[in-house]
Structures are given as structure tokens and as C-alpha cells.
Scaffold this active site. Structure first.
Site, PDB file in Angstrom:
ATOM      1  N   ASN A   7      44.662  46.563   9.987  1.00  0.00           N
ATOM      2  CA  ASN A   7      45.128  47.277  11.180  1.00  0.00           C
ATOM      3  C   ASN A   7      44.947  46.307  12.351  1.00  0.00           C
ATOM      4  OD1 ASN A   7      45.566  48.960  13.310  1.00  0.00           O
ATOM      5  ND2 ASN A   7      44.001  50.470  12.748  1.00  0.00           N
ATOM      6  N   LYS A  14      41.105  45.378  12.211  1.00  0.00           N
ATOM      7  CA  LYS A  14      40.231  46.187  11.346  1.00  0.00           C
ATOM      8  C   LYS A  14      40.719  45.974   9.926  1.00  0.00           C
ATOM      9  CE  LYS A  14      39.413  49.878  14.634  1.00  0.00           C
ATOM     10  NZ  LYS A  14      40.238  50.935  15.164  1.00  0.00           N
ATOM     11  N   ARG A  92      48.918  48.680   8.715  1.00  0.00           N
ATOM     12  CA  ARG A  92      49.212  49.819   9.566  1.00  0.00           C
ATOM     13  C   ARG A  92      50.140  49.320  10.673  1.00  0.00           C
ATOM     14  NH1 ARG A  92      44.962  53.688  12.761  1.00  0.00           N
ATOM     15  NH2 ARG A  92      46.529  55.144  13.467  1.00  0.00           N
ATOM     16  N   HIS A 181      49.830  59.220  14.462  1.00  0.00           N
ATOM     17  CA  HIS A 181      48.812  59.739  13.523  1.00  0.00           C
ATOM     18  C   HIS A 181      49.463  60.375  12.283  1.00  0.00           C
ATOM     19  CE1 HIS A 181      45.841  60.499  17.086  1.00  0.00           C
ATOM     20  NE2 HIS A 181      45.542  59.351  16.482  1.00  0.00           N
ATOM     21  N   GLY A 211      40.307  62.713  17.570  1.00  0.00           N
ATOM     22  CA  GLY A 211      39.428  61.541  17.645  1.00  0.00           C
ATOM     23  C   GLY A 211      39.534  60.999  19.057  1.00  0.00           C
ATOM     24  N   ARG A 242      42.775  59.121  27.558  1.00  0.00           N
ATOM     25  CA  ARG A 242      44.200  59.297  27.878  1.00  0.00           C
ATOM     26  C   ARG A 242      44.445  60.673  28.495  1.00  0.00           C
ATOM     27  NH1 ARG A 242      46.313  57.676  22.004  1.00  0.00           N
ATOM     28  NH2 ARG A 242      44.754  56.066  21.715  1.00  0.00           N
ATOM     29  N   ARG A 286      29.731  63.286  21.844  1.00  0.00           N
ATOM     30  CA  ARG A 286      28.277  63.472  21.688  1.00  0.00           C
ATOM     31  C   ARG A 286      27.588  63.293  23.037  1.00  0.00           C
ATOM     32  NH1 ARG A 286      28.806  59.449  16.750  1.00  0.00           N
ATOM     33  NH2 ARG A 286      30.299  58.703  18.279  1.00  0.00           N
ATOM     34  N   ILE A 333      36.088  63.959  16.012  1.00  0.00           N
ATOM     35  CA  ILE A 333      35.674  65.197  16.680  1.00  0.00           C
ATOM     36  C   ILE A 333      35.949  66.405  15.778  1.00  0.00           C
ATOM     37  CG2 ILE A 333      36.077  66.661  18.704  1.00  0.00           C
ATOM     38  CD1 ILE A 333      37.114  63.942  20.064  1.00  0.00           C
ATOM     39  N   GLU A 335      36.177  66.658  12.591  1.00  0.00           N
ATOM     40  CA  GLU A 335      35.343  66.747  11.393  1.00  0.00           C
ATOM     41  C   GLU A 335      33.885  67.060  11.721  1.00  0.00           C
ATOM     42  OE1 GLU A 335      35.838  63.085   9.117  1.00  0.00           O
ATOM     43  OE2 GLU A 335      37.996  63.183   9.459  1.00  0.00           O
ATOM     44  N   GLU A 385      42.790  57.139   6.722  1.00  0.00           N
ATOM     45  CA  GLU A 385      44.087  56.483   6.915  1.00  0.00           C
ATOM     46  C   GLU A 385      44.208  55.213   6.079  1.00  0.00           C
ATOM     47  OE1 GLU A 385      43.210  57.297  11.076  1.00  0.00           O
ATOM     48  OE2 GLU A 385      45.352  57.520  11.405  1.00  0.00           O
TER      49      GLU A 385
HETATM   50  P1  ADP Z   1      39.579  56.954  16.671  1.00  0.00           P
HETATM   51  O1  ADP Z   1      40.700  57.635  17.362  1.00  0.00           O
HETATM   52  O2  ADP Z   1      39.039  55.773  17.411  1.00  0.00           O
HETATM   53  O3  ADP Z   1      39.831  56.703  15.195  1.00  0.00           O
HETATM   54  P2  ADP Z   1      37.559  58.758  15.651  1.00  0.00           P
HETATM   55  O4  ADP Z   1      38.415  59.646  14.817  1.00  0.00           O
HETATM   56  O5  ADP Z   1      36.648  57.814  14.969  1.00  0.00           O
HETATM   57  O6  ADP Z   1      38.410  58.006  16.752  1.00  0.00           O
HETATM   58  O7  ADP Z   1      36.704  59.707  16.612  1.00  0.00           O
HETATM   59  C1  ADP Z   1      35.820  59.170  17.533  1.00  0.00           C
HETATM   60  C2  ADP Z   1      35.212  60.270  18.363  1.00  0.00           C
HETATM   61  O8  ADP Z   1      34.625  61.274  17.501  1.00  0.00           O
HETATM   62  C3  ADP Z   1      34.062  59.770  19.222  1.00  0.00           C
HETATM   63  O9  ADP Z   1      34.511  59.388  20.466  1.00  0.00           O
HETATM   64  C4  ADP Z   1      33.191  60.991  19.329  1.00  0.00           C
HETATM   65  O10 ADP Z   1      33.556  61.640  20.532  1.00  0.00           O
HETATM   66  C5  ADP Z   1      33.575  61.885  18.178  1.00  0.00           C
HETATM   67  N1  ADP Z   1      32.446  62.107  17.253  1.00  0.00           N
HETATM   68  C6  ADP Z   1      32.049  61.327  16.248  1.00  0.00           C
HETATM   69  N2  ADP Z   1      30.963  61.856  15.633  1.00  0.00           N
HETATM   70  C7  ADP Z   1      30.683  62.999  16.277  1.00  0.00           C
HETATM   71  C8  ADP Z   1      29.687  64.002  16.145  1.00  0.00           C
HETATM   72  N3  ADP Z   1      28.750  63.929  15.197  1.00  0.00           N
HETATM   73  N4  ADP Z   1      29.709  65.042  17.000  1.00  0.00           N
HETATM   74  C9  ADP Z   1      30.645  65.116  17.952  1.00  0.00           C
HETATM   75  N5  ADP Z   1      31.609  64.209  18.142  1.00  0.00           N
HETATM   76  C10 ADP Z   1      31.633  63.161  17.322  1.00  0.00           C
END
Ligand code: ADP
Length: 397
Positions: A7, A14, A92, A181, A211, A242, A286, A333, A335, A385
């Protein structure tokens, strides 16, 4: 079969190496960052061994990829005996425009189209293409596949992708909703149906990929029929940094007041907005919640705005689909954040949505979180992904 998944961003790469022979296994993964800056960083984590981290100048993408390939065959921490053990490379690619409704094996024609789409995805497609061309040089006999973020949404009906602007901008410049996505939305919808023993071609599904970037998709009978991101990934939900949907007049007004030129306006809506912009605290959920617990009102407001936005899209897409059988939460977020899921889904019993507070405590697992009485099933489903890219690469190479 070993597949290297890449990616490539403008200043980062990545990567994951997966063995796809039986149950897919990640053999190694990592990231090359700050390409082109004085000091770049290289991270490599082989399965079952310690992480390797190095700081060094990484002039360009080919230096970065060379580092990755050398690490994979390194005598101490390598996971391959030789580069001949890499059977295919999956990339990707951010934008497939109207050319690609499927993943594709790379050839000259595919490269020309990815290049042409750099016009509408200047931050992503040129870097993706650079990754492809560099790999062609480093591993000339290995087949390469491109998997597009936009492909899954090519089934959107015209009424869902045409904007309310003069039609010639669509015809001349391709300005329309594309959505992103796509690999994640498709993957989690299919995975959930497998888990539930459902036939996806009979179901109405809303997938919430939440996310740093966040988007929601309405899936009817397995096909994307609407999605919240648009011509670019800045549209739709309020995200980490954003802005999401915004009155265009408000943006023009701010630009005038602050004397912002196009790059600055772009920076404002992509990097300085979202929950970060509202809270002034963080884009990380978090940290926002920690601040809220300490009484920070703007952090609480940012979370409120985010959940309200997700709720509105679920409502809109339930209308688009004329009902909804399944709502899926995925992404960092979706998950992990039970508060976001709870706040989003509460008071939606009109739509037959009822989340079970205890089941909703789950993090990072595929779980049904709705009550027995809920007529709409609500699930958390983990996305992957890289795995989708590796699977398409195996299929096409
Ligand atoms: P990306 O779009 O970069 O792939 P991710 O899907 O990895 O993003 O999501 C990242 C976001 O998920 C972080 O900014 C954080 O806000 C959130 N996140 C990750 N773990 C947790 C958690 N345990 N509780 C709440 N939010 C979380």
C-alpha cells in the site's frame, strides 16, 4: 503461494507478506515512512520474531522497497530463503475511476489507466503507480495485481453518483461520487453473511467502516447502491481530521475570511477538521474519550457529532434500501469503540434496531451485538483489507 501486499502512499509504504497456501498466514509486515525526508523510518515485524526498526534516509520508493525485500530474505530475521519465493505482488490502488469495477492483473493498459486517474486522485494514484513500476524493476518476472478502493462502488446507480452541478463536469472531468473503502465494505458484508448463514443476494445491509477515514455503504443484494464518500475521501461522515459533508458556501466564506488559497483550503478540510478540529484535543477516539471523562466539553461534543452523523447515514440508507436486515460496524473505531456503537444505535427502535448493552462490550471480534428482539441484526466484524488484496492477487495472477 506467497503474496506481497503493498500500500504505497506519497511518503510511505505499508506492506505484508502472506502465505496463501491453506489458511492465510502473515509471514511479515511493516511500514516504510517519511520517504524523501532527511530521516526515514523502516519497521519490519517477522512472524514469531522481534520487530526490527531502523532510522535512515530513504530517498525514494525504490530505496524503500529494496529495504523491504532485503529484510524478507535477511539471514537473521528474514522469512524467505530467496526472493524467488515471492509468487505475486498485490497493490492497493486508491482510484479505479469508471475503468475498473474489478481488481485487475497489471499490464501496460492498466498502468496507463491508473496513471490517467492520477488527474483526479493526485495524492494517491501516482504513488500507487510508482509502487507498481518499482516492483516491476525489482521483481520483473513476478505477476502483479491492482485492487481498487473504488471498484465495489461501481454498481452505484446514476442517481446516487451524479452531483447537483452542471453535467458537463461529469462528462469532461469525471466529477461524480466514486466512494472508497470498497474492499472493506465488501469483505465485511460477505464475511457477516457467511457467519450468519445468510445468502447475501437476499439481504439489505449497511456497513459502517469507522477508522481514521470513515464511510458508510448501503448494500442491496450484495451490491453497493450508495456510499458516503464521494469524488474524494473527504466527503460524508465527520472523520478523524476530515470535515465530511460541509456546506460549500461555508467553505467559500472561510476561504475569503482567512485568505486561504486552494492548498490551504485542502489542508483545512483534510487535516485540520473532523473530530480533531471540533475538539482541539485529538483525532484518536481513545484520547477523545479520556478527555471527555475528565470533563472536556468539546471532546464530548466531537463524539456526539460523530455518532449523530453515523446515525443519520444509517437512517438515510435504511430509506434507500427500504429497510435493513443487518448493520455492520468495522474499522478501528467500529470494531473497538462500544460507546460509539451504543450512542449511534440507541433510540432507533423505530427501525427495529436494538443493541444489547452487554454483548456490545466486545472489542475486535466478529460478534452479534443486537438483542434477540431486534428485527435488524447488528454486528461487529473485523476487516482485513490486506487479506482481500492477497486473495484477489491469488485469483488473478
Ligand atoms: P485507518 O483509517 O488509519 O485504517 P483504523 O481503522 O486503524 O484507521 O482506525 C484508527 C482509529 O481507531 C484510531 O484513530 C482510534 O480512534 C480508533 N481506535 C482504535 N482502537 C480503539 C479502541 N480500543 N477504542 C476506541 N477507538 C479505537
Amino acid at each position: 503461494m506467497n503474496v506481497l501486499v503493498l500500500n504505497c502512499g506519497s511518503s510511505s509504504i505499508k506492506y505484508q507478506l502472506l502465505n496463501m497456501d491453506a489458511v492465510p498466514v502473515v509471514l511479515a509486515k511493516g511500514i516504510v515512512e517519511k520517504i524523501g525526508l532527511t530521516y526515514g523510518s523502516f519497521t519490519y515485524k517477522p512472524e514469531g520474531k522481534d520487530k526490527v526498526v531502523a532510522e535512515q534516509p530513504i530517498m525514494d520508493h525504490s530505496v524503500g522497497m529494496d529495504l523491504i525485500l532485503k529484510a524478507l530474505v535477511h539471514p537473521d530475521h528474514g522469512v524467505l530463503k530467496s526472493l524467488n519465493e515471492i509468487d505475486a505482488v498485490g497493490h492497493r490502488v486508491a482510484h479505479g475511476g469508471e475503468y475498473f469495477s474489478e481488481s485487475v492483473k497489471i499490464d501496460d493498459e492498466a498502468k496507463a489507466k491508473i496513471k490517467a486517474l492520477g488527474e483526479i486522485a493526485p495524492l494517491h494514484n501516482p504513488a500507487n503507480l510508482k509502487g507498481i513500476e518499482t516492483m516491476e524493476k525489482l521483481l520483473p518476472s513476478v505477476p502483479q495485481v491492482a485492487v481498487f478502493d473504488t471498484s465495489f462502488h461501481q454498481t452505484l446507480p446514476k442517481k446516487a453518483f451524479i452531483y447537483g452541478i452542471p453535467y458537463e463536469y461529469y462528462e469532461e472531468y469525471g466529477v461524480r461520487r466514486y466512494g472508497f473503502h470498497g474492499t472493506s465494505h465488501k469483505f465485511v458484508a460477505e464475511k457477516a453473511c457467511r457467519i450468519l448463514g445468510w445468502d447475501i443476494t437476499e439481504k439489505k445491509i449497511i456497513t459502517c467502516h469507522l477508522g481514521n477515514g470513515a464511510s458508510i455503504t448501503a448494500i442491496d443484494k450484495g451490491k453497493s447502491v450508495d456510499t458516503s464518500m464521494g469524488f474524494t475521501p473527504v466527503a460524508g461522515l465527520v472523520m478523524g481530521t476530515r470535515a465530511g459533508d460541509l456546506d460549500l458556501g461555508a467553505l467559500l466564506y472561510i476561504c475569503e475570511k482567512e485568505g486561504l488559497d486552494l492548498p490551504k483550503a485542502n489542508n483545512l478540510i483534510n487535516k485540520k477538521s473532523g473530530v480533531q478540529g471540533i475538539s482541539g484535543v485529538s483525532s484518536d477516539f481513545r484520547e477523545l474519550q479520556a478527555a471527555m471523562e475528565k470533563g472536556n466539553e468539546k471532546a464530548a461534543l466531537a463524539l456526539d457529532v460523530f455518532c449523530y452523523n453515523v446515525k443519520k447515514y444509517i437512517g438515510a440508507y435504511a430509506a434507500v434500501l427500504n429497510g435493513v436486515d443487518l448493520i455492520i460496524f468495522t474499522g478501528g473505531i467500529g470494531e473497538n469503540d462500544n460507546l460509539v456503537r451504543w450512542e449511534t444505535c440507541k433510540n432507533m427502535d423505530y427501525l427495529g434496531i436494538q443493541v444489547d448493552k452487554q454483548k456490545n462490550e466486545v472489542r475486535g471480534k466478529d460478534t452479534i451485538i443486537s438483542t434477540e428482539q431486534s428485527t435488524t441484526t447488528v454486528m461487529t466484524v473485523t476487516t482485513d483489507e490486506e487479506l482481500v488484496i492477497a486473495m484477489d492477487t491469488v485469483r488473478l495472477s
